[in-house]
Design a protein around this motif. Structure first.
Motif, PDB file in Angstrom:
ATOM      1  N   ALA A  23       0.845  -1.201   0.000  1.00 16.69           N
ATOM      2  CA  ALA A  23       0.000   0.000   0.000  1.00 16.69           C
ATOM      3  C   ALA A  23       0.879   1.249   0.000  1.00 16.69           C
ATOM      4  O   ALA A  23       1.939   1.284   0.632  1.00 16.69           O
ATOM      5  CB  ALA A  23      -0.914  -0.006   1.216  1.00 16.69           C
ATOM      6  N   ARG A  24       0.433   2.274  -0.704  1.00 16.73           N
ATOM      7  CA  ARG A  24       1.224   3.501  -0.822  1.00 16.73           C
ATOM      8  C   ARG A  24       0.367   4.717  -0.500  1.00 16.73           C
ATOM      9  O   ARG A  24      -0.828   4.619  -0.254  1.00 16.73           O
ATOM     10  CB  ARG A  24       1.797   3.628  -2.240  1.00 16.73           C
ATOM     11  N   GLY A  25       1.025   5.870  -0.530  1.00 20.17           N
ATOM     12  CA  GLY A  25       0.319   7.123  -0.314  1.00 20.17           C
ATOM     13  C   GLY A  25      -0.298   7.194   1.070  1.00 20.17           C
ATOM     14  O   GLY A  25       0.316   6.811   2.068  1.00 20.17           O
ATOM     15  N   LEU A  75      -4.481 -28.688   5.928  1.00 17.55           N
ATOM     16  CA  LEU A  75      -4.817 -28.729   4.514  1.00 17.55           C
ATOM     17  C   LEU A  75      -3.794 -29.586   3.777  1.00 17.55           C
ATOM     18  O   LEU A  75      -2.773 -29.981   4.348  1.00 17.55           O
ATOM     19  CB  LEU A  75      -4.819 -27.301   3.953  1.00 17.55           C
ATOM     20  N   PRO A  76      -4.019 -29.884   2.500  1.00 20.89           N
ATOM     21  CA  PRO A  76      -3.000 -30.614   1.735  1.00 20.89           C
ATOM     22  C   PRO A  76      -1.684 -29.842   1.685  1.00 20.89           C
ATOM     23  O   PRO A  76      -1.658 -28.608   1.741  1.00 20.89           O
ATOM     24  CB  PRO A  76      -3.630 -30.733   0.343  1.00 20.89           C
ATOM     25  N   ALA A  77      -0.590 -30.564   1.579  1.00 23.18           N
ATOM     26  CA  ALA A  77       0.731 -29.941   1.536  1.00 23.18           C
ATOM     27  C   ALA A  77       0.906 -29.150   0.248  1.00 23.18           C
ATOM     28  O   ALA A  77       0.305 -29.455  -0.791  1.00 23.18           O
ATOM     29  CB  ALA A  77       1.814 -31.006   1.642  1.00 23.18           C
ATOM     30  N   ALA A  78       1.739 -28.115   0.322  1.00 24.24           N
ATOM     31  CA  ALA A  78       2.084 -27.363  -0.885  1.00 24.24           C
ATOM     32  C   ALA A  78       2.827 -28.280  -1.850  1.00 24.24           C
ATOM     33  O   ALA A  78       3.629 -29.115  -1.422  1.00 24.24           O
ATOM     34  CB  ALA A  78       2.946 -26.160  -0.522  1.00 24.24           C
ATOM     35  N   PRO A  79       2.582 -28.155  -3.149  1.00 22.08           N
ATOM     36  CA  PRO A  79       3.264 -29.017  -4.126  1.00 22.08           C
ATOM     37  C   PRO A  79       4.778 -28.876  -4.044  1.00 22.08           C
ATOM     38  O   PRO A  79       5.305 -27.823  -3.666  1.00 22.08           O
ATOM     39  CB  PRO A  79       2.732 -28.510  -5.472  1.00 22.08           C
ATOM     40  N   LEU A  80       5.475 -29.935  -4.431  1.00 20.52           N
ATOM     41  CA  LEU A  80       6.930 -29.937  -4.364  1.00 20.52           C
ATOM     42  C   LEU A  80       7.530 -28.891  -5.291  1.00 20.52           C
ATOM     43  O   LEU A  80       8.510 -28.227  -4.954  1.00 20.52           O
ATOM     44  CB  LEU A  80       7.460 -31.331  -4.722  1.00 20.52           C
ATOM     45  N   HIS A  81       6.945 -28.722  -6.470  1.00 17.24           N
ATOM     46  CA  HIS A  81       7.475 -27.768  -7.450  1.00 17.24           C
ATOM     47  C   HIS A  81       6.433 -26.679  -7.709  1.00 17.24           C
ATOM     48  O   HIS A  81       5.328 -26.951  -8.171  1.00 17.24           O
ATOM     49  CB  HIS A  81       7.833 -28.479  -8.753  1.00 17.24           C
ATOM     50  N   MET A  82       6.813 -25.455  -7.396  1.00 15.00           N
ATOM     51  CA  MET A  82       5.946 -24.298  -7.620  1.00 15.00           C
ATOM     52  C   MET A  82       6.688 -23.302  -8.505  1.00 15.00           C
ATOM     53  O   MET A  82       7.915 -23.177  -8.427  1.00 15.00           O
ATOM     54  CB  MET A  82       5.590 -23.638  -6.288  1.00 15.00           C
ATOM     55  N   PRO A  83       5.974 -22.558  -9.348  1.00 17.77           N
ATOM     56  CA  PRO A  83       6.651 -21.575 -10.201  1.00 17.77           C
ATOM     57  C   PRO A  83       7.281 -20.460  -9.378  1.00 17.77           C
ATOM     58  O   PRO A  83       6.717 -19.992  -8.389  1.00 17.77           O
ATOM     59  CB  PRO A  83       5.518 -21.047 -11.087  1.00 17.77           C
ATOM     60  N   ASP A  84       8.474 -20.027  -9.800  1.00 14.26           N
ATOM     61  CA  ASP A  84       9.214 -19.012  -9.055  1.00 14.26           C
ATOM     62  C   ASP A  84       8.483 -17.678  -8.990  1.00 14.26           C
ATOM     63  O   ASP A  84       8.656 -16.919  -8.039  1.00 14.26           O
ATOM     64  CB  ASP A  84      10.592 -18.803  -9.690  1.00 14.26           C
ATOM     65  N   ARG A  85       7.704 -17.350  -9.990  1.00 15.25           N
ATOM     66  CA  ARG A  85       7.097 -16.020 -10.071  1.00 15.25           C
ATOM     67  C   ARG A  85       5.653 -15.996  -9.582  1.00 15.25           C
ATOM     68  O   ARG A  85       4.925 -15.044  -9.840  1.00 15.25           O
ATOM     69  CB  ARG A  85       7.141 -15.527 -11.526  1.00 15.25           C
ATOM     70  N   LEU A  86       5.246 -17.036  -8.861  1.00 11.77           N
ATOM     71  CA  LEU A  86       3.857 -17.086  -8.411  1.00 11.77           C
ATOM     72  C   LEU A  86       3.513 -15.910  -7.510  1.00 11.77           C
ATOM     73  O   LEU A  86       2.448 -15.298  -7.627  1.00 11.77           O
ATOM     74  CB  LEU A  86       3.604 -18.400  -7.670  1.00 11.77           C
ATOM     75  N   LEU A  87       4.426 -15.568  -6.595  1.00 11.95           N
ATOM     76  CA  LEU A  87       4.163 -14.490  -5.639  1.00 11.95           C
ATOM     77  C   LEU A  87       4.834 -13.199  -6.101  1.00 11.95           C
ATOM     78  O   LEU A  87       5.795 -12.713  -5.511  1.00 11.95           O
ATOM     79  CB  LEU A  87       4.649 -14.895  -4.245  1.00 11.95           C
ATOM     80  N   CYS A 125       8.134  -4.457  -2.743  1.00 12.77           N
ATOM     81  CA  CYS A 125       8.469  -5.815  -2.303  1.00 12.77           C
ATOM     82  C   CYS A 125       7.182  -6.613  -2.103  1.00 12.77           C
ATOM     83  O   CYS A 125       6.361  -6.264  -1.246  1.00 12.77           O
ATOM     84  CB  CYS A 125       9.257  -5.768  -0.998  1.00 12.77           C
ATOM     85  N   PRO A 126       6.985  -7.692  -2.854  1.00  6.05           N
ATOM     86  CA  PRO A 126       5.723  -8.442  -2.774  1.00  6.05           C
ATOM     87  C   PRO A 126       5.695  -9.369  -1.566  1.00  6.05           C
ATOM     88  O   PRO A 126       5.989 -10.555  -1.657  1.00  6.05           O
ATOM     89  CB  PRO A 126       5.703  -9.226  -4.087  1.00  6.05           C
ATOM     90  N   SER A 127       5.318  -8.835  -0.421  1.00  5.60           N
ATOM     91  CA  SER A 127       5.264  -9.620   0.809  1.00  5.60           C
ATOM     92  C   SER A 127       3.813  -9.753   1.259  1.00  5.60           C
ATOM     93  O   SER A 127       3.176  -8.761   1.611  1.00  5.60           O
ATOM     94  CB  SER A 127       6.091  -8.943   1.909  1.00  5.60           C
ATOM     95  N   PHE A 128       3.305 -10.989   1.224  1.00  6.62           N
ATOM     96  CA  PHE A 128       1.949 -11.207   1.733  1.00  6.62           C
ATOM     97  C   PHE A 128       1.969 -11.511   3.223  1.00  6.62           C
ATOM     98  O   PHE A 128       0.942 -11.453   3.890  1.00  6.62           O
ATOM     99  CB  PHE A 128       1.261 -12.349   0.972  1.00  6.62           C
ATOM    100  N   THR A 133      -0.018 -10.636  -7.879  1.00  2.00           N
ATOM    101  CA  THR A 133      -0.755 -11.614  -7.073  1.00  2.00           C
ATOM    102  C   THR A 133      -0.750 -11.234  -5.596  1.00  2.00           C
ATOM    103  O   THR A 133      -1.775 -11.339  -4.915  1.00  2.00           O
ATOM    104  CB  THR A 133      -0.152 -13.017  -7.251  1.00  2.00           C
ATOM    105  N   VAL A 134       0.392 -10.786  -5.090  1.00  2.00           N
ATOM    106  CA  VAL A 134       0.450 -10.395  -3.676  1.00  2.00           C
ATOM    107  C   VAL A 134      -0.368  -9.129  -3.443  1.00  2.00           C
ATOM    108  O   VAL A 134      -1.044  -8.992  -2.416  1.00  2.00           O
ATOM    109  CB  VAL A 134       1.910 -10.207  -3.221  1.00  2.00           C
ATOM    110  N   GLY A 135      -0.333  -8.205  -4.402  1.00  2.15           N
ATOM    111  CA  GLY A 135      -1.146  -6.999  -4.264  1.00  2.15           C
ATOM    112  C   GLY A 135      -2.628  -7.316  -4.187  1.00  2.15           C
ATOM    113  O   GLY A 135      -3.366  -6.730  -3.383  1.00  2.15           O
TER     114      GLY A 135
END
Length: 469
Positions: free
Chosen positions: A242-244, A279-291, A367-370, A295-297
């Motif tokens: 968030a800005r401003g 919940l189910p575990a996160a998949p072993l292989h996730m795309p690097d640019r997902l977050l 910085c995309p931090s969720f 998407t985080v915004g």
């Protein structure tokens, strides 16, 4: 004794190194493992939740302590055991407030909750995950949402058994120099084998929770300053994209253990039930640019909007209030193969302008931090390398593949140091060593004690080599 040579990494998965992992199942095997560490030394490791390189040892030994997982004594009489499983348990000695537990260092906080909650007791301090060991909790001197009233974990440790570099097991009492060097000492004074920990009494396994929105950073700090004393636990999720006028907008969540009379009648029949969902575990292989920023915004916008403007008295499970991410096994995989950096610092009260500048810089950098949280710390703890000090602490997760991240965090380090603040060693993986002494004034004492206690440098880690600890 089981051993294998494998790649070891922290929870952030950013800087793996290869080590010989040894798994002692008894105190005798732990002594044998320390004596056989070799020229590259060794370091103890628990459940691997340190984000950086604190529990790694490239080319050396890593002692996986999770096999030492016995709970020896639970004392609910207000007494505490003066002995230890290594040296022979002594008779109870009155004087400890509340109950105590004497357990091996490889026991997890999750296991303690499973055993203790049905008896009406809770751990004195828990971080954002219950999958940390007691030894790791002491070595990192973990803190939680209640630091402003309860301090860090080691403040509630009465004594511990420490396996030192000479192969001896020492019972270390609270208030001694060796205790203060070990609390927050990142495993570099020796291998913690067991500890006696004070507990907190509870009537139920539920929390009564108040939630409110803060419109910006100043609004958040004002609310925390004015009313934090009313709550045992307090934390704010903060939107760092968030800005401003909305910079630092937040969702503030505070609460306490629910008393029995706050529960609905049907729940009072089993008020101390502890059944965290999963919940189910996160998949072993996730795309690097997902977050990424988009998407985080979007997530941050939805998270802020769905939060109530003001709600009081909601009942939540302990697992929901303290450990929401534990419900997703291997959640650290969502950052992809590149992993992530968790950056946490503290800046003292009276230095709020520095905090504002840093938050604006992070927001401006995009910085995309969720997962970013702000808390207030209370009095500092006696550990020489213990992280908390009176002030504001901000923690945020950042994808490690963000372009220019290293240089940006170096600049934040400089600003934190200039404001007499410090970064958290248990989460660090990239701090420059020249800043360490200004952040931790007792560093010289720590190094001197280590040199006397461990002249051959038996206990060493990737973190200690990088920072010359």
């Amino acid at each position: 004794m089981p051993a294998e040579t494998v790649s070891v990494t922290g929870w952030g998965r950013t800087a793996p190194s290869v080590a010989r992992v040894v798994r002692p199942r008894s105190y005798e095997e732990a002594v044998e493992a320390v004596r056989g560490c070799g020229r590259r030394g060794g370091i103890a490791r628990g459940l691997g939740r340190a984000y950086g390189d604190a529990a790694q040892n490239a080319g050396g030994a890593v002692l996986d302590m999770t096999g030492l997982d016995r709970i020896h004594v639970i004392d609910t009489t207000g007494a505490s055991a003066t002995g230890s499983p290594a040296c022979g348990a002594g008779s109870p000695a009155h004087g400890a407030a509340g109950g105590t537990v004497l357990c091996d260092a490889g026991v997890s906080l999750h296991r303690l909750m499973e055993v203790l909650l049905p008896l009406g007791w809770f751990v004195p301090v828990t971080p954002g995950t219950r999958y940390v060991t007691v030894g790791g909790a002491i070595g990192a001197d973990i803190h939680g949402k209640n630091h402003h009233v309860s301090g860090s974990f080691s403040r509630h440790v009465l004594s511990l058994d420490l396996l030192t570099a000479d192969g001896q097991i020492r019972t270390v009492e609270r208030g001694t120099p060796l205790f203060d060097a070990t609390a927050g000492g990142m495993g570099l004074t020796g291998v913690i084998l067991s500890a006696t920990v004070q507990l907190h009494p509870v009537e139920t396994s539920l929390m009564t929770v108040d939630t409110e929105r803060a419109t910006d950073l100043d609004d958040l700090m004002a609310r925390l300053t004015a009313t934090d004393h009313r709550y045992r636990y307090s934390v704010a999720w903060i939107d760092l994209l968030a800005r401003g006028a909305s910079t630092g907008r937040s969702v503030l969540t505070r609460g306490d253990h629910a008393p029995l009379d706050a529960l609905p009648a049907r729940t009072r029949r089993a008020p101390l039930t502890f059944r965290p969902g999963q919940l189910p575990a996160a998949p072993l292989h996730m795309p690097d640019r997902l977050l990424g920023r988009a998407t985080v915004g979007l997530f941050n916008e939805l998270w802020y909007r769905k939060a109530p403007r003001f709600r009081t008295g909601e009942l939540q499970k302990i697992s929901t209030f303290f450990h929401p991410l534990d419900g997703v096994p291997h959640w650290n995989r969502i950052y992809g193969r590149s992993g992530f950096v968790q950056y946490q610092f503290v800046i003292g009260y009276g230095k709020e302008d520095a905090l504002r500048r840093i938050v604006r810089r992070i927001s401006g950098r995009g910085c995309p931090s969720f997962l970013a949280v702000l808390k207030r710390f209370g009095e500092g703890d006696p550990g020489w390398l213990s992280f908390p000090m009176p002030g504001w602490t901000l923690a945020l997760d950042i994808p490690a593949n963000l372009p220019g991240l290293g240089g940006f965090l170096d600049e934040l380090d400089e600003e934190v140091a200039a404001a007499d603040g410090r970064v958290y060693l248990a989460k660090d993986s990239r701090l420059r060593p020249e800043l360490l002494a200004s952040m931790y004034p007792r560093l010289g004492d720590f190094r001197a004690l280590r040199a006397e206690l461990d002249p051959r440098g038996v206990f060493v880690s990737d973190l200690s080599r990088r920072l010359n600890l």
